[in-house]
Design a protein around this motif. Structure first.
Motif, PDB file in Angstrom:
ATOM      1  N   ILE A 119     -39.031 -53.723 -90.587  1.00 33.52           N
ATOM      2  CA  ILE A 119     -39.644 -53.495 -91.856  1.00 33.52           C
ATOM      3  C   ILE A 119     -39.255 -54.330 -92.740  1.00 33.52           C
ATOM      4  O   ILE A 119     -40.225 -56.007 -93.125  1.00 33.52           O
ATOM      5  CB  ILE A 119     -39.711 -52.599 -92.547  1.00 33.52           C
ATOM      6  N   TRP A 120     -38.072 -54.827 -92.897  1.00 29.06           N
ATOM      7  CA  TRP A 120     -37.115 -56.465 -93.730  1.00 29.06           C
ATOM      8  C   TRP A 120     -37.322 -57.452 -93.082  1.00 29.06           C
ATOM      9  O   TRP A 120     -37.393 -58.099 -93.790  1.00 29.06           O
ATOM     10  CB  TRP A 120     -36.307 -55.687 -93.802  1.00 29.06           C
ATOM     11  N   SER A 121     -37.894 -57.295 -91.824  1.00 27.29           N
ATOM     12  CA  SER A 121     -37.983 -58.602 -91.365  1.00 27.29           C
ATOM     13  C   SER A 121     -39.467 -59.026 -91.120  1.00 27.29           C
ATOM     14  O   SER A 121     -39.600 -60.352 -91.419  1.00 27.29           O
ATOM     15  CB  SER A 121     -37.556 -58.678 -89.108  1.00 27.29           C
ATOM     16  N   ASN A 122     -40.153 -58.314 -91.621  1.00 25.71           N
ATOM     17  CA  ASN A 122     -41.181 -58.615 -91.712  1.00 25.71           C
ATOM     18  C   ASN A 122     -41.815 -59.203 -93.592  1.00 25.71           C
ATOM     19  O   ASN A 122     -42.146 -60.058 -93.581  1.00 25.71           O
ATOM     20  CB  ASN A 122     -42.293 -57.161 -91.751  1.00 25.71           C
ATOM     21  N   ILE A 123     -40.763 -58.461 -93.702  1.00 25.41           N
ATOM     22  CA  ILE A 123     -41.071 -58.458 -95.057  1.00 25.41           C
ATOM     23  C   ILE A 123     -40.591 -59.780 -95.686  1.00 25.41           C
ATOM     24  O   ILE A 123     -41.062 -60.964 -96.287  1.00 25.41           O
ATOM     25  CB  ILE A 123     -39.895 -57.981 -96.596  1.00 25.41           C
ATOM     26  N   TYR A 124     -39.620 -60.287 -94.960  1.00 28.38           N
ATOM     27  CA  TYR A 124     -38.972 -61.635 -94.698  1.00 28.38           C
ATOM     28  C   TYR A 124     -39.824 -62.666 -94.393  1.00 28.38           C
ATOM     29  O   TYR A 124     -39.252 -63.588 -94.154  1.00 28.38           O
ATOM     30  CB  TYR A 124     -37.528 -62.152 -94.557  1.00 28.38           C
ATOM     31  N   SER A 125     -40.690 -62.314 -93.698  1.00 28.09           N
ATOM     32  CA  SER A 125     -41.578 -63.252 -92.414  1.00 28.09           C
ATOM     33  C   SER A 125     -41.928 -64.413 -93.539  1.00 28.09           C
ATOM     34  O   SER A 125     -42.571 -64.193 -94.459  1.00 28.09           O
ATOM     35  CB  SER A 125     -42.749 -62.451 -91.770  1.00 28.09           C
ATOM     36  N   PRO A 126     -42.194 -65.487 -93.499  1.00 28.78           N
ATOM     37  CA  PRO A 126     -42.389 -66.234 -93.578  1.00 28.78           C
ATOM     38  C   PRO A 126     -44.406 -67.032 -92.844  1.00 28.78           C
ATOM     39  O   PRO A 126     -44.716 -67.557 -94.300  1.00 28.78           O
ATOM     40  CB  PRO A 126     -41.373 -67.929 -93.322  1.00 28.78           C
ATOM     41  N   GLU A 127     -44.236 -65.775 -92.407  1.00 26.03           N
ATOM     42  CA  GLU A 127     -45.867 -65.838 -92.426  1.00 26.03           C
ATOM     43  C   GLU A 127     -47.259 -65.582 -93.280  1.00 26.03           C
ATOM     44  O   GLU A 127     -47.609 -65.913 -93.722  1.00 26.03           O
ATOM     45  CB  GLU A 127     -46.226 -65.821 -90.466  1.00 26.03           C
ATOM     46  N   TYR A 128     -46.106 -63.564 -92.904  1.00 23.46           N
ATOM     47  CA  TYR A 128     -46.898 -62.663 -93.408  1.00 23.46           C
ATOM     48  C   TYR A 128     -45.682 -62.005 -94.371  1.00 23.46           C
ATOM     49  O   TYR A 128     -47.084 -60.988 -94.503  1.00 23.46           O
ATOM     50  CB  TYR A 128     -47.833 -62.574 -92.777  1.00 23.46           C
ATOM     51  N   GLY A 129     -44.463 -62.464 -94.685  1.00 26.20           N
ATOM     52  CA  GLY A 129     -43.977 -61.335 -95.836  1.00 26.20           C
ATOM     53  C   GLY A 129     -44.417 -61.608 -97.205  1.00 26.20           C
ATOM     54  O   GLY A 129     -44.778 -62.753 -97.673  1.00 26.20           O
ATOM     55  N   LEU A 130     -43.008 -61.635 -97.695  1.00 28.59           N
ATOM     56  CA  LEU A 130     -42.728 -61.550 -99.099  1.00 28.59           C
ATOM     57  C   LEU A 130     -43.473 -62.684-100.072  1.00 28.59           C
ATOM     58  O   LEU A 130     -43.690 -63.512-101.078  1.00 28.59           O
ATOM     59  CB  LEU A 130     -42.010 -60.989 -99.978  1.00 28.59           C
ATOM     60  N   THR A 131     -42.573 -64.024 -98.776  1.00 32.50           N
ATOM     61  CA  THR A 131     -42.866 -65.062 -99.759  1.00 32.50           C
ATOM     62  C   THR A 131     -44.254 -66.056 -99.386  1.00 32.50           C
ATOM     63  O   THR A 131     -44.096 -66.627-100.240  1.00 32.50           O
ATOM     64  CB  THR A 131     -41.740 -65.798 -98.755  1.00 32.50           C
ATOM     65  N   ALA A 132     -44.686 -65.419 -98.408  1.00 39.03           N
ATOM     66  CA  ALA A 132     -46.245 -65.793 -98.039  1.00 39.03           C
ATOM     67  C   ALA A 132     -46.882 -65.489 -98.997  1.00 39.03           C
ATOM     68  O   ALA A 132     -47.754 -66.507 -99.589  1.00 39.03           O
ATOM     69  CB  ALA A 132     -46.126 -66.396 -96.612  1.00 39.03           C
ATOM     70  N   LEU A 169     -34.213 -65.786 -92.680  1.00 37.39           N
ATOM     71  CA  LEU A 169     -34.273 -65.475 -91.768  1.00 37.39           C
ATOM     72  C   LEU A 169     -33.364 -66.678 -91.420  1.00 37.39           C
ATOM     73  O   LEU A 169     -32.449 -66.996 -90.718  1.00 37.39           O
ATOM     74  CB  LEU A 169     -34.376 -64.603 -91.374  1.00 37.39           C
ATOM     75  N   GLY A 170     -34.129 -67.581 -91.665  1.00 37.34           N
ATOM     76  CA  GLY A 170     -34.180 -69.084 -90.399  1.00 37.34           C
ATOM     77  C   GLY A 170     -33.122 -70.036 -91.082  1.00 37.34           C
ATOM     78  O   GLY A 170     -33.113 -70.972 -90.673  1.00 37.34           O
ATOM     79  N   ASP A 171     -33.329 -69.890 -92.827  1.00 34.65           N
ATOM     80  CA  ASP A 171     -31.692 -70.618 -92.679  1.00 34.65           C
ATOM     81  C   ASP A 171     -30.672 -70.249 -93.363  1.00 34.65           C
ATOM     82  O   ASP A 171     -30.506 -69.196 -94.048  1.00 34.65           O
ATOM     83  CB  ASP A 171     -33.093 -70.662 -94.917  1.00 34.65           C
ATOM     84  N   PRO A 172     -30.187 -71.169 -93.285  1.00 32.99           N
ATOM     85  CA  PRO A 172     -28.239 -70.802 -92.211  1.00 32.99           C
ATOM     86  C   PRO A 172     -27.630 -71.143 -94.105  1.00 32.99           C
ATOM     87  O   PRO A 172     -26.458 -69.804 -94.223  1.00 32.99           O
ATOM     88  CB  PRO A 172     -27.689 -71.955 -92.039  1.00 32.99           C
ATOM     89  N   ASP A 173     -28.107 -71.109 -94.915  1.00 33.23           N
ATOM     90  CA  ASP A 173     -27.708 -70.219 -96.762  1.00 33.23           C
ATOM     91  C   ASP A 173     -28.428 -69.417 -96.932  1.00 33.23           C
ATOM     92  O   ASP A 173     -27.218 -68.516 -98.052  1.00 33.23           O
ATOM     93  CB  ASP A 173     -27.944 -71.637 -97.688  1.00 33.23           C
ATOM     94  N   THR A 174     -29.202 -69.155 -96.181  1.00 33.36           N
ATOM     95  CA  THR A 174     -29.557 -67.481 -97.347  1.00 33.36           C
ATOM     96  C   THR A 174     -29.548 -66.513 -96.341  1.00 33.36           C
ATOM     97  O   THR A 174     -30.208 -64.981 -96.505  1.00 33.36           O
ATOM     98  CB  THR A 174     -31.135 -67.329 -97.935  1.00 33.36           C
ATOM     99  N   ALA A 175     -29.930 -66.814 -94.837  1.00 28.45           N
ATOM    100  CA  ALA A 175     -29.343 -65.612 -93.498  1.00 28.45           C
ATOM    101  C   ALA A 175     -28.793 -64.136 -93.947  1.00 28.45           C
ATOM    102  O   ALA A 175     -29.299 -63.464 -93.598  1.00 28.45           O
ATOM    103  CB  ALA A 175     -29.378 -66.062 -92.597  1.00 28.45           C
ATOM    104  N   GLY A 209     -27.756 -65.902 -85.306  1.00 26.25           N
ATOM    105  CA  GLY A 209     -27.708 -67.312 -86.017  1.00 26.25           C
ATOM    106  C   GLY A 209     -28.907 -67.491 -87.545  1.00 26.25           C
ATOM    107  O   GLY A 209     -28.754 -66.453 -87.981  1.00 26.25           O
ATOM    108  N   PRO A 210     -28.916 -68.183 -88.069  1.00 23.96           N
ATOM    109  CA  PRO A 210     -28.982 -69.449 -87.382  1.00 23.96           C
ATOM    110  C   PRO A 210     -28.413 -70.547 -87.037  1.00 23.96           C
ATOM    111  O   PRO A 210     -27.513 -70.150 -88.246  1.00 23.96           O
ATOM    112  CB  PRO A 210     -30.022 -70.218 -87.643  1.00 23.96           C
ATOM    113  N   ALA A 211     -27.624 -70.527 -86.229  1.00 24.80           N
ATOM    114  CA  ALA A 211     -26.820 -71.386 -86.172  1.00 24.80           C
ATOM    115  C   ALA A 211     -25.486 -71.455 -86.191  1.00 24.80           C
ATOM    116  O   ALA A 211     -24.214 -71.493 -86.696  1.00 24.80           O
ATOM    117  CB  ALA A 211     -26.578 -72.661 -86.278  1.00 24.80           C
ATOM    118  N   GLY A 212     -25.479 -69.721 -85.974  1.00 21.79           N
ATOM    119  CA  GLY A 212     -23.988 -68.950 -85.793  1.00 21.79           C
ATOM    120  C   GLY A 212     -23.641 -68.882 -87.376  1.00 21.79           C
ATOM    121  O   GLY A 212     -23.010 -67.849 -87.695  1.00 21.79           O
TER     122      GLY A 212
END
Length: 308
Positions: free
Chosen positions: A143-156, A165-171, A254-257
């Protein structure tokens, strides 16, 4: 004279045999108790003890997980403290621990204190806040992965070009927020139960003395539930070092550990690079950390005279 002597001897004999008669049934009851516990102890030894001892052995070996193991002594442990990936994962575990000691516990304490002052609908609130904890981790993480989705989530929806989830600073923080949503309700119910045992007359006396709600919380509620609070903080530390499921499901490390923790690194090391001996050393380090935390808690409880 002989009569008095025989009487004294019979009394002495009765005194000597009385403890033996008393101890006999007690020993039999203890033996029966251990007899009933024997299947459980055997199961624990088989399921927990044996794998634990095997992990200790394999942590001193170079083993792929299949076939024979080659003894290498302390090489795996020495490698841990020069392994950048392990040190970064351990640092992420420490960050995760600090976050969960501060954010979920603070929210749960505030929620429990406010709810303890609610007289109507308290049971409904308890159920509502506790429901997320009953959900399966895979469900909540999805559920939270969908909420964080940059395509259809809350940010979109908000029109923000952010991939949390794709930014190392916020993941890592994003995964922690998702876990907090499920975790804090459980803590709140525990704290609320502890608060119900605090003497209500203390709050009445504090109100008569003009104490504010914050002062009552700090000087009455917190000391009254301190043993429970410290115990849950201990369990939070242990669970934080054992975290695996949310990170593995939502980011895979990820991303990048950036979200890699010791649990996910251990899994990858054992089942992707097939370094099971090295992974076992990681597991032993985590176990030692837990032992130190539990020992510190028990020492603190004995020193302060706390009882849970």
């Amino acid at each position: 004279m002989s009569t008095l002597t025989s009487t004294a001897r019979s009394r002495a004999a009765a005194t000597d045999t009385a403890p033996a008669r008393a101890v006999g049934p007690s020993r039999r009851r203890a033996a029966r108790g251990w007899l009933f516990l024997l299947p459980l102890l055997a199961l624990n030894a088989l399921v927990i003890g044996a794998p634990g001892l095997m992990s200790v052995y394999y942590s001193f070996t170079d083993w792929s997980g299949i076939g024979p193991a080659q003894f290498v002594g302390m090489d795996n442990y020495l490698r841990l403290f020069s392994d950048g990936a392990f040190l970064q994962a351990l640092l992420n575990n420490l960050w995760w621990t600090v976050f969960f000691l501060l954010v979920p516990i603070s929210i749960a304490l505030a929620g429990a204190f406010l709810l303890s002052r609610t007289t109507r609908g308290q049971v409904i609130y308890r159920v509502v806040f506790f429901v997320p904890y009953t959900l399966a981790t895979i469900v909540v993480a999805s559920i939270w992965s969908n909420i964080y989705s940059p395509e259809y989530g809350l940010t979109a929806v908000l029109g923000l070009d952010i991939n949390l989830l794709g930014d190392p600073d916020t993941a890592l923080a994003s995964v922690a927020v998702a876990n907090t949503w499920q975790w804090w309700g459980y803590l709140m119910v525990i704290f609320l139960s502890a608060m119900s045992s605090v003497n209500p007359s203390l709050y009445e006396a504090a109100r008569l003395d003009g104490a504010s709600g914050w002062q009552q919380f700090v000087h009455i509620t917190i000391p009254g539930i301190r043993p429970t609070l410290v115990f849950m903080a201990l369990m939070t530390v242990i669970w934080s070092f054992l975290v695996f499921d949310y990170i593995y499901i939502m980011t895979g490390g990820g991303p990048a550990g950036a979200t890699e923790v010791v649990g996910t690194l251990l899994y990858t090391t054992a089942f992707s690079t097939y370094e099971a001996g090295y992974a076992a050393a990681m597991g032993i380090v985590l176990a030692l950390i837990s032992v130190v935390m539990v020992g510190g808690y028990l020492g603190l409880r004995r020193w302060r005279g706390w009882e849970v």
